[in-house]
Design an enzyme around this catalytic site. Structure first.
Site, PDB file in Angstrom:
ATOM      1  N   HIS A  45      -1.390   1.046  -4.051  1.00 26.92           N
ATOM      2  CA  HIS A  45      -2.294   2.944  -3.937  1.00 26.92           C
ATOM      3  C   HIS A  45      -0.697   3.818  -5.145  1.00 26.92           C
ATOM      4  CE1 HIS A  45      -4.164   1.979  -0.016  1.00 26.92           C
ATOM      5  NE2 HIS A  45      -4.843   1.194  -1.404  1.00 26.92           N
ATOM      6  N   GLN A  89       0.475  -1.152  -0.410  1.00 24.61           N
ATOM      7  CA  GLN A  89       0.146  -0.048  -0.361  1.00 24.61           C
ATOM      8  C   GLN A  89       0.487   1.491  -0.277  1.00 24.61           C
ATOM      9  OE1 GLN A  89      -3.428  -0.697   3.357  1.00 24.61           O
ATOM     10  NE2 GLN A  89      -2.019  -2.085   3.400  1.00 24.61           N
ATOM     11  N   PRO A  97       4.127  -4.136  15.461  1.00 27.38           N
ATOM     12  CA  PRO A  97       4.377  -3.782  17.015  1.00 27.38           C
ATOM     13  C   PRO A  97       2.756  -3.526  18.060  1.00 27.38           C
ATOM     14  CG  PRO A  97       5.876  -2.168  15.849  1.00 27.38           C
ATOM     15  CD  PRO A  97       4.284  -3.127  14.430  1.00 27.38           C
TER      16      PRO A  97
HETATM   17  P1  NAD Z   1      -1.475   3.192   9.163  1.00 22.89           P
HETATM   18  O1  NAD Z   1      -0.786   4.165   9.476  1.00 22.89           O
HETATM   19  O2  NAD Z   1      -2.844   2.681   8.393  1.00 22.89           O
HETATM   20  O3  NAD Z   1      -0.973   2.293   9.932  1.00 22.89           O
HETATM   21  C1  NAD Z   1       0.487   1.715  10.026  1.00 22.89           C
HETATM   22  C2  NAD Z   1       0.733   0.315  10.825  1.00 22.89           C
HETATM   23  O4  NAD Z   1       1.639   0.268  10.766  1.00 22.89           O
HETATM   24  C3  NAD Z   1      -0.076   0.598  12.354  1.00 22.89           C
HETATM   25  O5  NAD Z   1      -1.079  -0.657  12.518  1.00 22.89           O
HETATM   26  C4  NAD Z   1       1.226   0.501  13.338  1.00 22.89           C
HETATM   27  O6  NAD Z   1       0.978  -0.433  14.392  1.00 22.89           O
HETATM   28  C5  NAD Z   1       2.223  -0.228  12.275  1.00 22.89           C
HETATM   29  N1  NAD Z   1       3.474  -0.110  12.369  1.00 22.89           N
HETATM   30  C6  NAD Z   1       4.145   0.740  13.007  1.00 22.89           C
HETATM   31  N2  NAD Z   1       5.349   1.076  12.770  1.00 22.89           N
HETATM   32  C7  NAD Z   1       6.041   0.115  12.342  1.00 22.89           C
HETATM   33  C8  NAD Z   1       7.013  -0.951  12.221  1.00 22.89           C
HETATM   34  N3  NAD Z   1       8.225  -0.612  12.608  1.00 22.89           N
HETATM   35  N4  NAD Z   1       6.889  -2.289  11.581  1.00 22.89           N
HETATM   36  C9  NAD Z   1       5.914  -2.418  11.043  1.00 22.89           C
HETATM   37  N5  NAD Z   1       4.526  -2.325  11.964  1.00 22.89           N
HETATM   38  C10 NAD Z   1       4.376  -0.731  12.277  1.00 22.89           C
HETATM   39  O7  NAD Z   1      -0.976   2.696   7.735  1.00 22.89           O
HETATM   40  P2  NAD Z   1      -1.636   1.684   6.138  1.00 22.89           P
HETATM   41  O8  NAD Z   1      -2.662   0.708   6.467  1.00 22.89           O
HETATM   42  O9  NAD Z   1      -0.242   1.711   5.236  1.00 22.89           O
HETATM   43  O10 NAD Z   1      -2.140   2.906   5.834  1.00 22.89           O
HETATM   44  C11 NAD Z   1      -1.986   3.583   5.573  1.00 22.89           C
HETATM   45  C12 NAD Z   1      -2.527   4.106   4.023  1.00 22.89           C
HETATM   46  O11 NAD Z   1      -1.361   5.632   4.077  1.00 22.89           O
HETATM   47  C13 NAD Z   1      -2.074   3.162   2.797  1.00 22.89           C
HETATM   48  O12 NAD Z   1      -2.905   3.475   2.572  1.00 22.89           O
HETATM   49  C14 NAD Z   1      -0.523   4.124   2.330  1.00 22.89           C
HETATM   50  O13 NAD Z   1      -0.700   4.483   0.779  1.00 22.89           O
HETATM   51  C15 NAD Z   1      -0.299   5.298   3.019  1.00 22.89           C
HETATM   52  N6  NAD Z   1       0.416   5.997   3.478  1.00 22.89           N
HETATM   53  C16 NAD Z   1       1.668   5.344   3.101  1.00 22.89           C
HETATM   54  C17 NAD Z   1       3.513   5.020   3.570  1.00 22.89           C
HETATM   55  C18 NAD Z   1       5.047   5.047   2.792  1.00 22.89           C
HETATM   56  O14 NAD Z   1       4.653   4.861   1.574  1.00 22.89           O
HETATM   57  N7  NAD Z   1       5.795   5.158   3.164  1.00 22.89           N
HETATM   58  C19 NAD Z   1       3.603   6.674   4.442  1.00 22.89           C
HETATM   59  C20 NAD Z   1       2.359   6.634   5.576  1.00 22.89           C
HETATM   60  C21 NAD Z   1       0.740   6.465   4.689  1.00 22.89           C
END
Ligand code: NAD
Ligand code: ZN
Length: 278
Positions: free
Chosen positions: A135, A117, A231
């Site tokens: 996404h 995602q 976590p």
């Molecule tokens: P989310 O922000 O809703 O949830 C993130 C999850 O990651 C949480 O459940 C949290 O507990 C967990 N988490 C936090 N630190 C972690 C770690 N070190 N290791 C493993 N897990 C950890 O994210 P989502 O469900 O992916 O949905 C959010 C949407 O936002 C997605 O559709 C995505 O496209 C977008 N998004 C993408 C990025 C990126 O590309 N890096 C960043 C922010 C948001």
């Protein structure tokens, strides 16, 4: 079956056993996958929305109403504060040990496909080959009319993009905006992988962004086993067969080790003393 809370190294061994028993293993990753690369999540502790507030959920509608004005704000750095922070983090980020471990698992023939995602492109940068960016990818552009994708080559546009070469329609970032229909090519490809999956690794996702998150429940209903690496507890936790309560980098590094080291080399000892509210 609800997963018991066991020490992390036990759950990694259990996950490895499920993976060994599976003939098609798919990972679904979310924003948590890239936290250890310095990219914040939206939700949860330290999440962008937690700190800045949740933005309006009509981004695509606003883009369609005024694409020229929308791009001008991007070029002139006049976006919302949380988007500026996300963009700066994307610019600085490099793949971490967890991304490299996914590549190791893919090359070992253990992991067959990744549905991410994330829009950060870190899986590609790490060298993952069988990848669906459900996404989109923030370093690409996509035509709203015909769906043609082109490389932006960067996360920062220097000027508003020209209309599409193919159909003349408006061009946007490849990333799926709030209120925008999912591109059917990536959604179809992701569904095909989920239909084949006998084991799904749900890594760093809150499992709350639909329709992507719905794929996890479809996999479960079709008999796949589900391993959660996160976590913290999520909406998905109660249907998972194994729950690894630590970070993506730590869990995947040790999981990859289970498939690349001989039994004699494998540490059965604790992976670390880090515990996240488990
Ligand atoms: P989310 O922000 O809703 O949830 C993130 C999850 O990651 C949480 O459940 C949290 O507990 C967990 N988490 C936090 N630190 C972690 C770690 N070190 N290791 C493993 N897990 C950890 O994210 P989502 O469900 O992916 O949905 C959010 C949407 O936002 C997605 O559709 C995505 O496209 C977008 N998004 C993408 C990025 C990126 O590309 N890096 C960043 C922010 C948001
Ligand atoms: Zn077009």
């Amino acid at each position: 079956m609800q997963a018991e809370q066991l020490p992390v190294h036990n759950t990694i061994s259990q996950a490895a056993a499920l993976i060994r028993a599976s003939d098609h293993v798919v990972a679904m990753t979310g924003a948590g996958m890239s936290v250890e690369s310095g990219i914040p999540t939206f939700r949860g502790k330290d999440g962008l929305w937690t700190r800045y507030g949740q933005p309006p959920m009509d981004g695509f509608k606003r883009f369609r109403e005024d694409p020229v004005g929308w791009w001008q704000k991007q070029v002139n750095r006049q976006m919302d504060a949380h988007m500026i922070e996300l963009r700066d983090a994307l610019l600085a980020a490099q793949p971490h040990a967890g991304h490299h471990a996914l590549v190791t698992l893919e090359r070992a023939g253990v992991l067959h496909h990744v549905i991410t995602q994330n829009i950060d492109g870190l899986d590609l940068k790490a060298g993952l080959e069988n990848l669906i960016e459900i996404h989109g990818n923030r370093s690409r552009l996509r035509c709203v009319g015909c769906g043609r994708r082109t490389s932006l080559g960067d996360f920062v546009p220097q000027e508003p993009p020209e209309p599409c070469d193919g159909c003349g329609d408006v061009v946007k970032f490849d990333t799926v905006m709030f209120g925008e229909p999912m591109p059917s090519d990536t959604m179809t490809a992701a569904r095909e992988q989920i239909d084949r999956a006998t084991c799904v690794l749900a890594i760093g996702t809150s499992a709350s962004v639909r329709p992507a998150s719905g794929l996890l429940w479809i996999a479960k209903s079709q008999g796949a086993t589900i391993v959660e690496i996160n976590p913290f507890e999520t909406k998905l936790t109660s249907i998972c067969d194994v729950v690894i309560r630590t970070t993506a980098g730590e869990a995947l590094g040790h999981l990859a080790g289970m498939f690349t080291q001989s039994a004699a080399e494998r540490p059965d000892g604790p992976v670390s003393e880090v515990r996240y509210g488990a």
